[in-house]
Design a protein around this motif. Structure first.
Motif, PDB file in Angstrom:
ATOM      1  N   LEU A 149       4.925  -1.368 -16.151  1.00  0.00           N
ATOM      2  CA  LEU A 149       5.556  -1.866 -17.376  1.00  0.00           C
ATOM      3  C   LEU A 149       4.829  -3.130 -17.808  1.00  0.00           C
ATOM      4  CD1 LEU A 149       9.328  -1.887 -16.301  1.00  0.00           C
ATOM      5  CD2 LEU A 149       8.091  -0.043 -17.436  1.00  0.00           C
ATOM      6  N   LYS A 150       4.840  -3.366 -19.127  1.00  0.00           N
ATOM      7  CA  LYS A 150       4.325  -4.653 -19.611  1.00  0.00           C
ATOM      8  C   LYS A 150       5.529  -5.555 -19.828  1.00  0.00           C
ATOM      9  CE  LYS A 150       0.138  -3.099 -21.828  1.00  0.00           C
ATOM     10  NZ  LYS A 150      -0.399  -2.497 -23.031  1.00  0.00           N
ATOM     11  N   VAL A 151       5.571  -6.668 -19.140  1.00  0.00           N
ATOM     12  CA  VAL A 151       6.708  -7.582 -19.263  1.00  0.00           C
ATOM     13  C   VAL A 151       6.150  -8.995 -19.422  1.00  0.00           C
ATOM     14  CG1 VAL A 151       8.087  -6.092 -17.760  1.00  0.00           C
ATOM     15  CG2 VAL A 151       6.938  -8.076 -16.783  1.00  0.00           C
ATOM     16  N   ARG A 152       7.041  -9.974 -19.608  1.00  0.00           N
ATOM     17  CA  ARG A 152       6.502 -11.336 -19.642  1.00  0.00           C
ATOM     18  C   ARG A 152       6.768 -11.994 -18.296  1.00  0.00           C
ATOM     19  NH1 ARG A 152      11.167 -13.093 -23.707  1.00  0.00           N
ATOM     20  NH2 ARG A 152      12.586 -13.853 -22.112  1.00  0.00           N
ATOM     21  N   SER A 153       5.875 -12.915 -17.967  1.00  0.00           N
ATOM     22  CA  SER A 153       6.013 -13.605 -16.687  1.00  0.00           C
ATOM     23  C   SER A 153       6.807 -14.890 -16.885  1.00  0.00           C
ATOM     24  CB  SER A 153       4.635 -13.937 -16.121  1.00  0.00           C
ATOM     25  OG  SER A 153       4.813 -14.663 -14.936  1.00  0.00           O
ATOM     26  N   HIS A 154       7.726 -15.146 -15.986  1.00  0.00           N
ATOM     27  CA  HIS A 154       8.498 -16.392 -16.066  1.00  0.00           C
ATOM     28  C   HIS A 154       7.628 -17.577 -15.677  1.00  0.00           C
ATOM     29  CE1 HIS A 154      12.050 -18.896 -16.027  1.00  0.00           C
ATOM     30  NE2 HIS A 154      11.723 -19.345 -14.828  1.00  0.00           N
TER      31      HIS A 154
ATOM     32  N   LEU B  52       4.373  -3.266 -11.509  1.00  0.00           N
ATOM     33  CA  LEU B  52       4.698  -1.972 -10.912  1.00  0.00           C
ATOM     34  C   LEU B  52       6.177  -2.036 -10.578  1.00  0.00           C
ATOM     35  CD1 LEU B  52       3.946   0.706  -9.517  1.00  0.00           C
ATOM     36  CD2 LEU B  52       3.176  -0.607  -7.561  1.00  0.00           C
ATOM     37  N   GLN B  53       6.950  -1.183 -11.260  1.00  0.00           N
ATOM     38  CA  GLN B  53       8.396  -1.206 -11.029  1.00  0.00           C
ATOM     39  C   GLN B  53       8.707  -0.377  -9.789  1.00  0.00           C
ATOM     40  OE1 GLN B  53      10.841   0.381 -14.172  1.00  0.00           O
ATOM     41  NE2 GLN B  53      12.462  -1.070 -13.717  1.00  0.00           N
ATOM     42  N   LEU B  54       9.515  -0.920  -8.915  1.00  0.00           N
ATOM     43  CA  LEU B  54       9.817  -0.237  -7.655  1.00  0.00           C
ATOM     44  C   LEU B  54      11.186   0.408  -7.761  1.00  0.00           C
ATOM     45  CD1 LEU B  54       8.591  -3.120  -5.382  1.00  0.00           C
ATOM     46  CD2 LEU B  54       7.307  -1.104  -6.098  1.00  0.00           C
ATOM     47  N   SER B  55      11.272   1.643  -7.295  1.00  0.00           N
ATOM     48  CA  SER B  55      12.515   2.379  -7.524  1.00  0.00           C
ATOM     49  C   SER B  55      13.645   1.901  -6.626  1.00  0.00           C
ATOM     50  CB  SER B  55      12.284   3.869  -7.349  1.00  0.00           C
ATOM     51  OG  SER B  55      11.631   4.088  -6.122  1.00  0.00           O
ATOM     52  N   ASN B  56      13.334   1.071  -5.607  1.00  0.00           N
ATOM     53  CA  ASN B  56      14.421   0.608  -4.727  1.00  0.00           C
ATOM     54  C   ASN B  56      15.101  -0.640  -5.307  1.00  0.00           C
ATOM     55  OD1 ASN B  56      12.302  -1.173  -4.327  1.00  0.00           O
ATOM     56  ND2 ASN B  56      12.806  -1.546  -2.201  1.00  0.00           N
TER      57      ASN B  56
ATOM     58  N   THR C 151       0.834  -1.213   0.000  1.00  0.00           N
ATOM     59  CA  THR C 151       0.000   0.000   0.000  1.00  0.00           C
ATOM     60  C   THR C 151       0.870   1.264   0.000  1.00  0.00           C
ATOM     61  OG1 THR C 151      -0.250  -0.225   2.398  1.00  0.00           O
ATOM     62  CG2 THR C 151      -2.077  -0.990   1.030  1.00  0.00           C
ATOM     63  N   PHE C 152       2.044   1.189   0.611  1.00  0.00           N
ATOM     64  CA  PHE C 152       2.949   2.355   0.522  1.00  0.00           C
ATOM     65  C   PHE C 152       3.336   2.580  -0.926  1.00  0.00           C
ATOM     66  CE2 PHE C 152       6.763   4.759   0.319  1.00  0.00           C
ATOM     67  CZ  PHE C 152       6.647   5.701   1.334  1.00  0.00           C
ATOM     68  N   TRP C 153       3.841   1.531  -1.586  1.00  0.00           N
ATOM     69  CA  TRP C 153       4.303   1.687  -2.968  1.00  0.00           C
ATOM     70  C   TRP C 153       3.158   2.149  -3.881  1.00  0.00           C
ATOM     71  CZ3 TRP C 153       6.910  -3.625  -2.133  1.00  0.00           C
ATOM     72  CH2 TRP C 153       8.246  -3.451  -1.734  1.00  0.00           C
ATOM     73  N   ARG C 154       1.964   1.606  -3.650  1.00  0.00           N
ATOM     74  CA  ARG C 154       0.855   1.870  -4.582  1.00  0.00           C
ATOM     75  C   ARG C 154       0.195   3.228  -4.335  1.00  0.00           C
ATOM     76  NH1 ARG C 154      -1.637   3.084  -7.887  1.00  0.00           N
ATOM     77  NH2 ARG C 154      -3.014   2.043  -9.381  1.00  0.00           N
ATOM     78  N   PHE C 155       0.056   3.633  -3.059  1.00  0.00           N
ATOM     79  CA  PHE C 155      -0.718   4.845  -2.758  1.00  0.00           C
ATOM     80  C   PHE C 155       0.060   5.947  -2.036  1.00  0.00           C
ATOM     81  CE2 PHE C 155      -4.108   1.469  -2.565  1.00  0.00           C
ATOM     82  CZ  PHE C 155      -4.689   1.797  -3.784  1.00  0.00           C
ATOM     83  N   VAL C 156       0.900   5.572  -1.082  1.00  0.00           N
ATOM     84  CA  VAL C 156       1.533   6.610  -0.258  1.00  0.00           C
ATOM     85  C   VAL C 156       2.640   7.322  -1.034  1.00  0.00           C
ATOM     86  CG1 VAL C 156       2.696   7.131   1.915  1.00  0.00           C
ATOM     87  CG2 VAL C 156       0.989   5.299   1.841  1.00  0.00           C
ATOM     88  N   LEU C 157       3.430   6.554  -1.757  1.00  0.00           N
ATOM     89  CA  LEU C 157       4.541   7.169  -2.499  1.00  0.00           C
ATOM     90  C   LEU C 157       4.046   8.215  -3.513  1.00  0.00           C
ATOM     91  CD1 LEU C 157       7.581   7.248  -2.859  1.00  0.00           C
ATOM     92  CD2 LEU C 157       7.415   5.308  -4.417  1.00  0.00           C
ATOM     93  N   PRO C 158       3.029   7.904  -4.330  1.00  0.00           N
ATOM     94  CA  PRO C 158       2.516   8.956  -5.225  1.00  0.00           C
ATOM     95  C   PRO C 158       2.029  10.188  -4.456  1.00  0.00           C
ATOM     96  CG  PRO C 158       1.673   6.807  -5.892  1.00  0.00           C
ATOM     97  CD  PRO C 158       2.379   6.596  -4.583  1.00  0.00           C
TER      98      PRO C 158
END
Ligand SMILES: Nc1nc2c(c(=O)[nH]1)N[C@H]1C(S)=C(S)[C@@H](COP(=O)(O)OP(=O)(O)OC[C@H]3O[C@@H](n4cnc5c(N)ncnc54)[C@H](O)[C@@H]3O)O[C@H]1N2
Ligand code: MOO
Ligand code: MG
Length: 429
Positions: free
Chosen positions: A353-358, A424-428, A329-336
């Motif tokens: 990003l659109k990527v493929r799943s392994h 959702l790409q995380l900057s960390n 919830t931090f990454w999705r809502f609080v950070l923005p």
């Protein structure tokens, strides 16, 4: 229960960015990286400041050398011009100046011939190849014209912007102050990292996670510790937190249990609750509330953090207690929300990003599902690898090294191996 996209819209709509006059401070350029510029910058200098050479070679008059490919021109060298010197001579027909990269083009010359296209004999130079007119001259003001806007307000200062500001001789800058984010955890079972654990007790890992996340976001974390599941203690801490912070983050106590008091106390403090639950997993019981003005001044027993000037309108996030739910919830809502508050003028929303799943990815399809894992680069293409082990929101252990969350929308129960998935790409990461 609101959808994730509605929750994002509601939250961003509630965020009042910092004020470009009241909420600023002056900092030295050397410590300005990652800060947000509060006022636009203009410079009285042109860039380049004067016509200068892009090559080591010879400054010439184009008309003297235009036929050199067929018939090499022979020019007399009248001056040496290293970088940092003001030329003394004016180049006359039949003359050239020895010049080096970055040095001022002398009057009379309009073109530079690179050294490799010449032959030197004492104080004469043979031009072996005709240059293009004005070749290798970096013209005054061709990069930037003095008096126009050099940098706009509301941008993050990274290395490139810091270099621009240094070149424009700005030793100090006005930046937005760091947003203040108060953090506390709720729960009788919680202990600090140093305390021995009795049966039933766990470490308050959420406080540490949130402190790190807030710091990485560029905001200032204000740690208010662990609060017991006690309405009186909770009310006191919440009232204090909203008086001293722009954003308040609590974790735990927002579900339907007998000891989940957060929503009731927010109501008793006259907060307006905008969200009580979001259609996502993990992170369903998420409370978002606003306090139109701080509800009470800082209490004497609280840590000595001075109140923010009134009026300010603190935004309260009651994050769910489960450790994975807190991070997601931090990454999705609080950070923005922190980004928008911080004065950045655009790009607050999370990047997908659109990527493929392994692997095969699964969800029960009932809520938008966030699965944690890692993006790997395979032949230049990102592939999402879900973390091994349980994706229970109570499991914190396999969140280590997460740099992306795969998102399965409501109704999607299965993603096949090699199928496209949004992450959702995380900057960390
Ligand atoms: N009957 C229902 N029960 C629950 C529901 C529901 O809809 N109906 N939702 C579940 C979901 S989903 C979540 S998420 C949790 C949210 O619970 P709370 O926000 O009330 O949090 P707590 O009950 O206080 O704690 C939940 C869990 O997390 C651990 N925890 C709490 N704080 C910390 C901390 N600072 N550091 C580490 N771990 C923490 C706590 O010990 C609990 O295990 O509710 C479900 N229940
Ligand atoms: O939605 Mo809760 O956050 O899954 O455990
Ligand atoms: Mg609970």
């Amino acid at each position: 229960m609101v959808s994730v996209s509605d929750a994002q819209a509601i939250i961003l709509n509630l965020v009042q960015p910092l004020d470009h006059q009241r909420d600023t401070e002056v900092v030295d350029l050397l410590v300005a990286d990652s800060r947000i510029l509060a006022v636009p910058v203009t410079s009285p200098l042109d860039f380049p400041h004067w016509d200068n050479s892009a090559m080591d070679g010879y400054a010439v008059r184009y008309e003297d050398v235009q036929h050199s490919s067929e018939n090499p021109a022979v020019l007399e060298i009248v001056e040496d011009i290293p970088a940092g010197y003001q030329p003394k001579s004016t180049i006359q027909p039949g003359q050239a100046a020895r010049i080096f990269t970055g040095a001022v083009i002398p009057a009379g010359a309009d073109t530079v011939v690179m050294q490799e296209k010449t032959r030197r004999e004492e104080n004469r130079v043979f031009i072996l190849d005709a240059p293009k007119p004005q070749e290798f001259v970096r013209h005054k003001a061709s990069f930037y014209q003095s008096g126009t806007q050099l940098l706009p307000a509301g941008i993050k200062l990274n290395a490139a912007e810091i270099a621009v500001l240094a070149a424009a001789q700005c030793p100090q800058l006005s930046v937005y102050r760091r947003p203040r984010v108060a953090i506390f955890s709720t729960g009788d079972e919680l202990m600090t990292v140093e305390q021995p654990l009795q049966p039933g007790q766990i470490v308050d890992s959420n406080q540490y996670a949130l402190a790190a996340l807030v710091k990485q976001s560029g905001a200032e974390p204000i740690l208010l510790g662990i609060v017991k599941d006690d309405p009186v203690a909770l009310e006191k801490v919440i009232a204090h937190a909203v008086a001293i912070a722009d954003i308040v983050l609590s974790s735990g106590g927002v579900s339907v249990g007998d000891y989940d008091y957060v929503d009731k106390i927010l109501e008793s403090l006259k907060a307006k609750i905008h969200i009580r639950a979001v259609e996502m997993r993990p992170g369903k019981p998420l409370t978002v509330a606003t306090f139109p003005t701080p509800s009470s001044p800082s209490s004497p027993s609280s840590p000595p953090t001075s109140p923010l000037p009134t009026p300010h309108s603190p935004l309260y996030f009651g994050l769910p207690g489960n450790p994975a739910a807190v991070l997601v919830t931090f990454w999705r809502f609080v950070l923005p929300a922190i980004k928008k508050l911080s004065g950045i003028t655009e790009g607050w929303e999370p990047v997908f990003l659109k990527v493929r799943s392994h692997h095969e990815l699964r969800s029960n399809g009932k809520r938008e599902t966030y699965l944690w894992g890692k993006l790997h680069l395979i032949d230049g293409v990102y592939e999402f690898h879900q973390a091994d082990g349980s994706q229970s929101s109570g499991n914190l252990i396999n969140l280590a090294q997460t740099n992306a969350l795969a998102v399965l929308p409501v109704g999607k129960t299965l993603i096949y191996p090699q199928e496209e998935v949004q992450v959702l790409q995380l900057s960390n990461g």
